[in-house]
Design a protein around this motif. Sequence first.
Motif, PDB file in Angstrom:
ATOM      1  N   ILE A 288      -7.335  -5.239   2.179  1.00  0.00           N
ATOM      2  CA  ILE A 288      -7.839  -4.992   0.800  1.00  0.00           C
ATOM      3  C   ILE A 288      -8.663  -6.144   0.413  1.00  0.00           C
ATOM      4  CG2 ILE A 288      -6.117  -3.438   0.016  1.00  0.00           C
ATOM      5  CD1 ILE A 288      -4.975  -5.606  -1.454  1.00  0.00           C
ATOM      6  N   SER A 289      -8.584  -7.286   0.745  1.00  0.00           N
ATOM      7  CA  SER A 289      -9.101  -8.701   0.560  1.00  0.00           C
ATOM      8  C   SER A 289     -10.581  -8.646   1.078  1.00  0.00           C
ATOM      9  CB  SER A 289      -8.357  -9.739   0.515  1.00  0.00           C
ATOM     10  OG  SER A 289      -8.010 -10.031   1.968  1.00  0.00           O
ATOM     11  N   GLY A 290     -10.988  -7.842   2.075  1.00  0.00           N
ATOM     12  CA  GLY A 290     -12.374  -8.062   3.164  1.00  0.00           C
ATOM     13  C   GLY A 290     -12.424  -9.193   3.933  1.00  0.00           C
ATOM     14  N   ASP A 291     -11.246  -9.754   4.258  1.00  0.00           N
ATOM     15  CA  ASP A 291     -11.544 -10.972   5.010  1.00  0.00           C
ATOM     16  C   ASP A 291     -10.884 -10.537   6.829  1.00  0.00           C
ATOM     17  OD1 ASP A 291      -8.636 -10.627   5.118  1.00  0.00           O
ATOM     18  OD2 ASP A 291      -8.086 -12.569   4.409  1.00  0.00           O
ATOM     19  N   GLY A 292     -10.803  -9.352   6.820  1.00  0.00           N
ATOM     20  CA  GLY A 292     -10.744  -8.826   8.323  1.00  0.00           C
ATOM     21  C   GLY A 292      -9.172  -8.995   8.571  1.00  0.00           C
ATOM     22  N   ILE A 293      -8.283  -9.445   7.815  1.00  0.00           N
ATOM     23  CA  ILE A 293      -6.744  -9.551   8.164  1.00  0.00           C
ATOM     24  C   ILE A 293      -6.082  -8.761   7.319  1.00  0.00           C
ATOM     25  CG2 ILE A 293      -4.732 -11.061   8.420  1.00  0.00           C
ATOM     26  CD1 ILE A 293      -6.729 -13.386   8.744  1.00  0.00           C
ATOM     27  N   ALA A 294      -5.177  -7.895   7.756  1.00  0.00           N
ATOM     28  CA  ALA A 294      -4.237  -6.961   7.011  1.00  0.00           C
ATOM     29  C   ALA A 294      -3.420  -7.533   5.805  1.00  0.00           C
ATOM     30  CB  ALA A 294      -3.303  -6.089   7.854  1.00  0.00           C
ATOM     31  N   ASP A 295      -3.577  -6.762   4.813  1.00  0.00           N
ATOM     32  CA  ASP A 295      -2.664  -7.259   3.509  1.00  0.00           C
ATOM     33  C   ASP A 295      -1.583  -6.223   3.290  1.00  0.00           C
ATOM     34  OD1 ASP A 295      -4.767  -9.597   2.937  1.00  0.00           O
ATOM     35  OD2 ASP A 295      -6.001  -7.887   2.375  1.00  0.00           O
ATOM     36  N   VAL A 296      -0.889  -6.676   2.242  1.00  0.00           N
ATOM     37  CA  VAL A 296       0.281  -5.659   1.960  1.00  0.00           C
ATOM     38  C   VAL A 296       0.110  -5.253   0.471  1.00  0.00           C
ATOM     39  CG1 VAL A 296       2.825  -5.404   1.854  1.00  0.00           C
ATOM     40  CG2 VAL A 296       1.797  -6.688   3.656  1.00  0.00           C
ATOM     41  N   VAL A 297       0.174  -4.199   0.357  1.00  0.00           N
ATOM     42  CA  VAL A 297       0.349  -3.644  -1.383  1.00  0.00           C
ATOM     43  C   VAL A 297       1.851  -3.061  -1.509  1.00  0.00           C
ATOM     44  CG1 VAL A 297      -0.610  -1.892  -2.827  1.00  0.00           C
ATOM     45  CG2 VAL A 297      -2.214  -3.261  -1.157  1.00  0.00           C
ATOM     46  N   ILE A 298       2.297  -3.402  -2.488  1.00  0.00           N
ATOM     47  CA  ILE A 298       3.628  -2.772  -2.852  1.00  0.00           C
ATOM     48  C   ILE A 298       3.580  -2.266  -4.241  1.00  0.00           C
ATOM     49  CG2 ILE A 298       5.821  -3.524  -3.509  1.00  0.00           C
ATOM     50  CD1 ILE A 298       5.996  -5.668  -1.430  1.00  0.00           C
ATOM     51  N   GLY A 299       3.992  -0.848  -4.472  1.00  0.00           N
ATOM     52  CA  GLY A 299       4.023  -0.303  -6.119  1.00  0.00           C
ATOM     53  C   GLY A 299       5.487  -0.581  -6.542  1.00  0.00           C
ATOM     54  N   ARG A 300       5.635  -1.295  -7.494  1.00  0.00           N
ATOM     55  CA  ARG A 300       7.018  -1.436  -8.131  1.00  0.00           C
ATOM     56  C   ARG A 300       7.376  -0.614  -9.262  1.00  0.00           C
ATOM     57  NH1 ARG A 300       9.072  -7.366  -8.193  1.00  0.00           N
ATOM     58  NH2 ARG A 300       7.609  -8.369  -6.741  1.00  0.00           N
ATOM     59  N   HIS A 301       8.383  -0.099  -9.366  1.00  0.00           N
ATOM     60  CA  HIS A 301       8.883   1.208 -10.383  1.00  0.00           C
ATOM     61  C   HIS A 301       8.948   0.307 -11.916  1.00  0.00           C
ATOM     62  CE1 HIS A 301      10.058   4.878  -8.116  1.00  0.00           C
ATOM     63  NE2 HIS A 301       8.996   4.691  -7.895  1.00  0.00           N
ATOM     64  N   ALA A 302       9.280   1.237 -12.586  1.00  0.00           N
ATOM     65  CA  ALA A 302       9.025   0.617 -14.024  1.00  0.00           C
ATOM     66  C   ALA A 302      10.465   0.564 -14.676  1.00  0.00           C
ATOM     67  CB  ALA A 302       8.404   1.843 -14.577  1.00  0.00           C
ATOM     68  N   SER A 303      11.552   0.243 -13.913  1.00  0.00           N
ATOM     69  CA  SER A 303      13.005   0.016 -14.407  1.00  0.00           C
ATOM     70  C   SER A 303      12.903  -1.335 -15.213  1.00  0.00           C
ATOM     71  CB  SER A 303      13.959  -0.145 -13.270  1.00  0.00           C
ATOM     72  OG  SER A 303      13.448  -1.081 -12.264  1.00  0.00           O
ATOM     73  N   ASP A 304      11.757  -2.225 -15.074  1.00  0.00           N
ATOM     74  CA  ASP A 304      11.608  -3.280 -15.819  1.00  0.00           C
ATOM     75  C   ASP A 304      10.359  -3.160 -16.821  1.00  0.00           C
ATOM     76  OD1 ASP A 304       9.462  -3.319 -14.170  1.00  0.00           O
ATOM     77  OD2 ASP A 304       9.685  -5.278 -13.314  1.00  0.00           O
TER      78      ASP A 304
ATOM     79  N   ASN B  99       7.500  -2.620 -16.343  1.00  0.00           N
ATOM     80  CA  ASN B  99       6.365  -3.310 -16.140  1.00  0.00           C
ATOM     81  C   ASN B  99       5.820  -2.761 -14.643  1.00  0.00           C
ATOM     82  OD1 ASN B  99       4.323  -4.961 -15.743  1.00  0.00           O
ATOM     83  ND2 ASN B  99       5.547  -6.810 -14.810  1.00  0.00           N
ATOM     84  N   PRO B 100       5.341  -1.611 -14.640  1.00  0.00           N
ATOM     85  CA  PRO B 100       4.981  -0.882 -13.426  1.00  0.00           C
ATOM     86  C   PRO B 100       3.590  -1.635 -12.835  1.00  0.00           C
ATOM     87  CG  PRO B 100       4.466   0.544 -15.226  1.00  0.00           C
ATOM     88  CD  PRO B 100       5.302  -0.468 -15.917  1.00  0.00           C
ATOM     89  N   ARG B 101       3.612  -1.853 -11.685  1.00  0.00           N
ATOM     90  CA  ARG B 101       2.159  -2.878 -11.203  1.00  0.00           C
ATOM     91  C   ARG B 101       2.372  -2.367  -9.683  1.00  0.00           C
ATOM     92  NH1 ARG B 101       7.004  -5.437 -12.322  1.00  0.00           N
ATOM     93  NH2 ARG B 101       7.441  -7.489 -11.056  1.00  0.00           N
ATOM     94  N   LEU B 102       1.322  -2.949  -9.117  1.00  0.00           N
ATOM     95  CA  LEU B 102       1.109  -3.332  -7.790  1.00  0.00           C
ATOM     96  C   LEU B 102       0.897  -4.615  -7.420  1.00  0.00           C
ATOM     97  CD1 LEU B 102      -2.004  -0.895  -7.216  1.00  0.00           C
ATOM     98  CD2 LEU B 102       0.562  -0.207  -6.682  1.00  0.00           C
ATOM     99  N   ASP B 103       1.867  -5.121  -6.366  1.00  0.00           N
ATOM    100  CA  ASP B 103       1.585  -6.447  -5.897  1.00  0.00           C
ATOM    101  C   ASP B 103       0.577  -6.457  -4.751  1.00  0.00           C
ATOM    102  OD1 ASP B 103       3.444  -7.035  -7.635  1.00  0.00           O
ATOM    103  OD2 ASP B 103       5.062  -7.421  -6.513  1.00  0.00           O
ATOM    104  N   LEU B 104      -0.086  -7.340  -4.724  1.00  0.00           N
ATOM    105  CA  LEU B 104      -1.404  -7.708  -3.478  1.00  0.00           C
ATOM    106  C   LEU B 104      -0.848  -8.662  -2.775  1.00  0.00           C
ATOM    107  CD1 LEU B 104      -4.388  -6.480  -5.697  1.00  0.00           C
ATOM    108  CD2 LEU B 104      -2.670  -4.998  -4.607  1.00  0.00           C
ATOM    109  N   LEU B 105      -0.383  -8.763  -1.560  1.00  0.00           N
ATOM    110  CA  LEU B 105       0.024  -9.706  -0.834  1.00  0.00           C
ATOM    111  C   LEU B 105      -0.871 -10.118   0.062  1.00  0.00           C
ATOM    112  CD1 LEU B 105       3.718  -8.958  -0.527  1.00  0.00           C
ATOM    113  CD2 LEU B 105       2.758 -10.005  -2.402  1.00  0.00           C
ATOM    114  N   VAL B 106      -1.621 -11.052   0.084  1.00  0.00           N
ATOM    115  CA  VAL B 106      -2.568 -11.621   1.037  1.00  0.00           C
ATOM    116  C   VAL B 106      -2.286 -12.960   1.557  1.00  0.00           C
ATOM    117  CG1 VAL B 106      -4.362 -10.434  -0.284  1.00  0.00           C
ATOM    118  CG2 VAL B 106      -4.152 -12.898  -0.828  1.00  0.00           C
TER     119      VAL B 106
END
Length: 399
Positions: A323-339, A341-348
């Motif tokens: 997702i960052s466009g640097d040629g190396i795989a990244d990780v996307v995590i969808g978090r539930h709204a139990s806190d 604060n529903p959101r996506l974590d983008l790990l690069v």
Amino acid sequence: MHRWWPFLVLLAGCGPWTPAAGDSTLTVGGEDSGSSTSMGGGSSGGPQACADPNQCFGPPLELAVGIAVDSILAGDVDGNGRADLVARGTAGTPLRVLVQQFADHFDVYTATPDGGLGALLVDVDRDGRDDLVESEGASISLYDADSHLTERERVSTVGASFAALRRLDSVDAGAIHLMAEDRGAGAIAVVRLDNDPFAAVLDTTAYGSEPGVTHTSNGVDVGDVDGDGSTDVIAVIDTYGTDSHAAEVRVWPRGLPHYGASWFSGEGHTQAIGDVDGDLRDDVLVLEYFGRLHRYAWTGPSSIADVGGYDASDGDVLAVGDISGDGIADVVIGRHASDDNPRLDLLVDWDDGAPQAHTLALEHELDALVLVDLDGDHRLDIVGGSTALATLTLVLAQP
């Protein structure tokens, strides 16, 4: 058995809209959506690396598709070079096929009831358009692109219900091979797609055969864990005895005995595969539901180990891609709204073992996640699905 089929080689805020009984049209950012956002018209240039991913995505666009979205497939159903989407629900739910005719415009079709098991988009007849292959009960069915996946063209009885299907290919010209997960039997199987019969099981490998012990998994994946250029098969397996429980991340190299590493499975798990540190070996990312993301990496011949991870409390869905466009795989995590604060974590940038984490806020939680270049700009976009709201969420990469 410890060996799988030896010759296989890995190939690869809109307003509400409700589908009518027949075919429908959906325009993202059009007059019927109440939003001025456009998906863009594509780009002939290559992607630019994104130093701060949470600044490189536009606001989420919500598309009401009329079914509780449990999983999403992406491919090219009409052969025009633009990504199309298939939104799937639970067993017996008619699926939605979103065919992208041009930028920001989808034709939407309601397909026949979904089997709720493994499925994938693959060009079975090699006409340049992806067909739908789906496990239904003890059979595998083909829905041809000619009907926009709305009509079953062929079906073969295979004697097993496959909860996951992954694409493989081989030197066997004219046939397509799949790796399938037989969750009920606790096994993986190689399935061949050809003319007569359409689908046939070639080989089955059981997770184990100990008396009084059951084995189950939550998906099967393919990748190159040891970097030798050939395909490995990966599954995360739970083993239950009378008074015991164990879990293992297991790898089957092509034509060789399997190896793996034990782990604690917590409250269920999901997994994805990708080379997140750029060492030319695929890592196995395992997400404990509402727990931690584990990263398993090759540590030597026939050996993998947990080499670090990420605190993913409230994490529920997982996808891997650049997702960052640097040629190396990244990780996307969808978090539930139990806190709340529903959101996506983008790990690069996993080079030093720990990722850099960025956050994208969401209006609601997601139950399905896929990464695909929707608008032809050579950047992966994020597509999520919601069971509660019966929507698809599009988060588009920006220049």
